[in-house]
Motif scaffolding. Structure first.
Motif, PDB file in Angstrom:
ATOM      1  N   ASN A  46       0.828  -1.209   0.000  1.00 37.78           N
ATOM      2  CA  ASN A  46       0.000   0.000   0.000  1.00 37.78           C
ATOM      3  C   ASN A  46       0.863   1.260   0.000  1.00 37.78           C
ATOM      4  OD1 ASN A  46      -2.529  -1.395   0.087  1.00 37.78           O
ATOM      5  ND2 ASN A  46      -2.177  -1.768   2.268  1.00 37.78           N
ATOM      6  N   THR A  47       1.867   1.254  -0.834  1.00 42.13           N
ATOM      7  CA  THR A  47       2.821   2.349  -0.852  1.00 42.13           C
ATOM      8  C   THR A  47       3.071   2.832  -2.278  1.00 42.13           C
ATOM      9  OG1 THR A  47       3.900   1.491   1.132  1.00 42.13           O
ATOM     10  CG2 THR A  47       5.125   3.112  -0.145  1.00 42.13           C
ATOM     11  N   LEU A  48       3.106   4.145  -2.406  1.00 39.91           N
ATOM     12  CA  LEU A  48       3.410   4.824  -3.659  1.00 39.91           C
ATOM     13  C   LEU A  48       4.790   5.460  -3.523  1.00 39.91           C
ATOM     14  CD1 LEU A  48       2.206   6.001  -6.409  1.00 39.91           C
ATOM     15  CD2 LEU A  48       1.628   8.017  -5.029  1.00 39.91           C
ATOM     16  N   TYR A  49       5.553   5.453  -4.621  1.00 41.51           N
ATOM     17  CA  TYR A  49       6.903   5.990  -4.593  1.00 41.51           C
ATOM     18  C   TYR A  49       7.104   7.031  -5.693  1.00 41.51           C
ATOM     19  CZ  TYR A  49       7.683   1.688  -1.945  1.00 41.51           C
ATOM     20  OH  TYR A  49       7.603   0.676  -1.025  1.00 41.51           O
ATOM     21  N   LEU A  50       8.047   7.927  -5.446  1.00 42.44           N
ATOM     22  CA  LEU A  50       8.484   8.865  -6.476  1.00 42.44           C
ATOM     23  C   LEU A  50      10.001   8.964  -6.393  1.00 42.44           C
ATOM     24  CD1 LEU A  50       7.813  10.846  -8.744  1.00 42.44           C
ATOM     25  CD2 LEU A  50       7.666  12.648  -7.005  1.00 42.44           C
ATOM     26  N   GLN A  51      10.672   8.424  -7.389  1.00 40.90           N
ATOM     27  CA  GLN A  51      12.112   8.537  -7.483  1.00 40.90           C
ATOM     28  C   GLN A  51      12.441   9.763  -8.320  1.00 40.90           C
ATOM     29  OE1 GLN A  51      14.608   6.560  -6.074  1.00 40.90           O
ATOM     30  NE2 GLN A  51      15.953   8.179  -6.829  1.00 40.90           N
ATOM     31  N   MET A  52      13.152  10.704  -7.727  1.00 42.55           N
ATOM     32  CA  MET A  52      13.472  11.964  -8.398  1.00 42.55           C
ATOM     33  C   MET A  52      14.981  12.039  -8.606  1.00 42.55           C
ATOM     34  SD  MET A  52      10.856  14.577  -6.464  1.00 42.55           S
ATOM     35  CE  MET A  52      11.691  14.519  -4.884  1.00 42.55           C
ATOM     36  N   ASN A  53      15.395  12.012  -9.852  1.00 45.41           N
ATOM     37  CA  ASN A  53      16.808  12.083 -10.209  1.00 45.41           C
ATOM     38  C   ASN A  53      17.094  13.364 -10.980  1.00 45.41           C
ATOM     39  OD1 ASN A  53      17.156   9.487  -9.104  1.00 45.41           O
ATOM     40  ND2 ASN A  53      16.754   8.499 -11.078  1.00 45.41           N
ATOM     41  N   SER A  54      18.360  13.679 -11.129  1.00 41.84           N
ATOM     42  CA  SER A  54      18.786  14.871 -11.875  1.00 41.84           C
ATOM     43  C   SER A  54      18.008  16.101 -11.426  1.00 41.84           C
ATOM     44  CB  SER A  54      18.597  14.642 -13.386  1.00 41.84           C
ATOM     45  OG  SER A  54      19.330  13.521 -13.811  1.00 41.84           O
ATOM     46  N   LEU A  55      17.938  16.253 -10.140  1.00 42.45           N
ATOM     47  CA  LEU A  55      17.119  17.322  -9.566  1.00 42.45           C
ATOM     48  C   LEU A  55      17.636  18.703  -9.949  1.00 42.45           C
ATOM     49  CD1 LEU A  55      16.487  15.750  -6.079  1.00 42.45           C
ATOM     50  CD2 LEU A  55      14.715  16.412  -7.707  1.00 42.45           C
ATOM     51  N   LYS A  56      16.675  19.623 -10.075  1.00 39.17           N
ATOM     52  CA  LYS A  56      16.973  21.012 -10.401  1.00 39.17           C
ATOM     53  C   LYS A  56      16.419  21.901  -9.285  1.00 39.17           C
ATOM     54  CE  LYS A  56      16.254  20.007 -15.322  1.00 39.17           C
ATOM     55  NZ  LYS A  56      15.481  20.377 -16.538  1.00 39.17           N
ATOM     56  N   PRO A  57      16.967  23.071  -9.107  1.00 41.21           N
ATOM     57  CA  PRO A  57      16.434  23.977  -8.069  1.00 41.21           C
ATOM     58  C   PRO A  57      14.939  24.245  -8.260  1.00 41.21           C
ATOM     59  CG  PRO A  57      18.569  24.752  -8.778  1.00 41.21           C
ATOM     60  CD  PRO A  57      18.217  23.605  -9.688  1.00 41.21           C
ATOM     61  N   GLU A  58      14.464  24.261  -9.491  1.00 39.62           N
ATOM     62  CA  GLU A  58      13.035  24.511  -9.717  1.00 39.62           C
ATOM     63  C   GLU A  58      12.150  23.345  -9.318  1.00 39.62           C
ATOM     64  OE1 GLU A  58      15.550  24.874 -11.911  1.00 39.62           O
ATOM     65  OE2 GLU A  58      14.933  24.271 -13.937  1.00 39.62           O
ATOM     66  N   ASP A  59      12.743  22.230  -8.920  1.00 39.76           N
ATOM     67  CA  ASP A  59      11.959  21.120  -8.372  1.00 39.76           C
ATOM     68  C   ASP A  59      11.632  21.332  -6.898  1.00 39.76           C
ATOM     69  OD1 ASP A  59      13.979  18.891 -10.323  1.00 39.76           O
ATOM     70  OD2 ASP A  59      11.926  19.550 -10.757  1.00 39.76           O
ATOM     71  N   THR A  60      12.203  22.370  -6.303  1.00 42.81           N
ATOM     72  CA  THR A  60      11.920  22.666  -4.903  1.00 42.81           C
ATOM     73  C   THR A  60      10.438  22.953  -4.723  1.00 42.81           C
ATOM     74  OG1 THR A  60      14.136  23.517  -4.476  1.00 42.81           O
ATOM     75  CG2 THR A  60      12.357  24.268  -3.021  1.00 42.81           C
ATOM     76  N   ALA A  61       9.795  22.209  -3.824  1.00 45.41           N
ATOM     77  CA  ALA A  61       8.350  22.334  -3.631  1.00 45.41           C
ATOM     78  C   ALA A  61       7.931  21.455  -2.468  1.00 45.41           C
ATOM     79  CB  ALA A  61       7.599  21.909  -4.892  1.00 45.41           C
ATOM     80  N   VAL A  62       6.690  21.633  -2.058  1.00 42.57           N
ATOM     81  CA  VAL A  62       6.046  20.649  -1.185  1.00 42.57           C
ATOM     82  C   VAL A  62       5.372  19.632  -2.096  1.00 42.57           C
ATOM     83  CG1 VAL A  62       4.320  20.231   0.588  1.00 42.57           C
ATOM     84  CG2 VAL A  62       5.682  22.342   0.637  1.00 42.57           C
ATOM     85  N   TYR A  63       5.690  18.370  -1.880  1.00 42.56           N
ATOM     86  CA  TYR A  63       5.156  17.299  -2.708  1.00 42.56           C
ATOM     87  C   TYR A  63       4.028  16.582  -1.971  1.00 42.56           C
ATOM     88  CZ  TYR A  63       8.879  17.923  -6.078  1.00 42.56           C
ATOM     89  OH  TYR A  63       9.711  18.438  -7.042  1.00 42.56           O
TER      90      TYR A  63
END
Length: 125
Positions: free
Chosen positions: A77-94
């Motif tokens: 019962n788990t959802l995942y988000l793998q975030m690679n090659s991050l950019k400063p504009e990815d800064t947020a509340v998810y």
């Protein structure tokens, strides 16, 4: 009722990675599509990605395509988000979100019935 709890946010450098998790509880057998959205100050909630119940179908915002990967483990019962090659504009509340008892449109946030409390992801340049 469905409860969603995100975890895994934090601080990463540009080019680095973060992995978010979203644990679901309650009426999990009624969950269909799940998605990730994000919000930055002064902006509306933004669609990031979504995945079908089986995991066979996914959708991504153009801004994260090729960098982010959504997946789910229905046994956990788990959802995942793998975030690679991050950019400063990815800064947020998810936020993770779920459609319960039905399948609606994937991109509009209003099509989701339950939401987590959000987890902060910050990318430094």
């Amino acid at each position: 009722q469905v409860q969603l709890v995100e975890s895994g946010g934090g601080l990463a450098q540009a080019g680095g990675s973060l992995r978010l998790s979203c644990a679901a509880s309650g009426r999990t057998s009624s969950i269909y599509t799940m998605g990730w959205f994000r919000r930055t100050p002064g902006k509306e909630r933004e669609f990031v990605t979504a995945i079908s119940w089986s995991g066979a179908n996914t959708r991504y915002a153009d801004s994260v395509k090729g960098r982010f990967t959504i997946s789910r483990d229905n046994a956990k019962n788990t959802l995942y988000l793998q975030m690679n090659s991050l950019k400063p504009e990815d800064t947020a509340v998810y936020y993770c979100a779920a459609q319960v008892g039905r399948i609606g449109g994937w991109r509009p946030w209003a099509q989701y019935d339950y939401w987590g409390q959000g987890t902060q992801g910050t990318v430094s340049s």
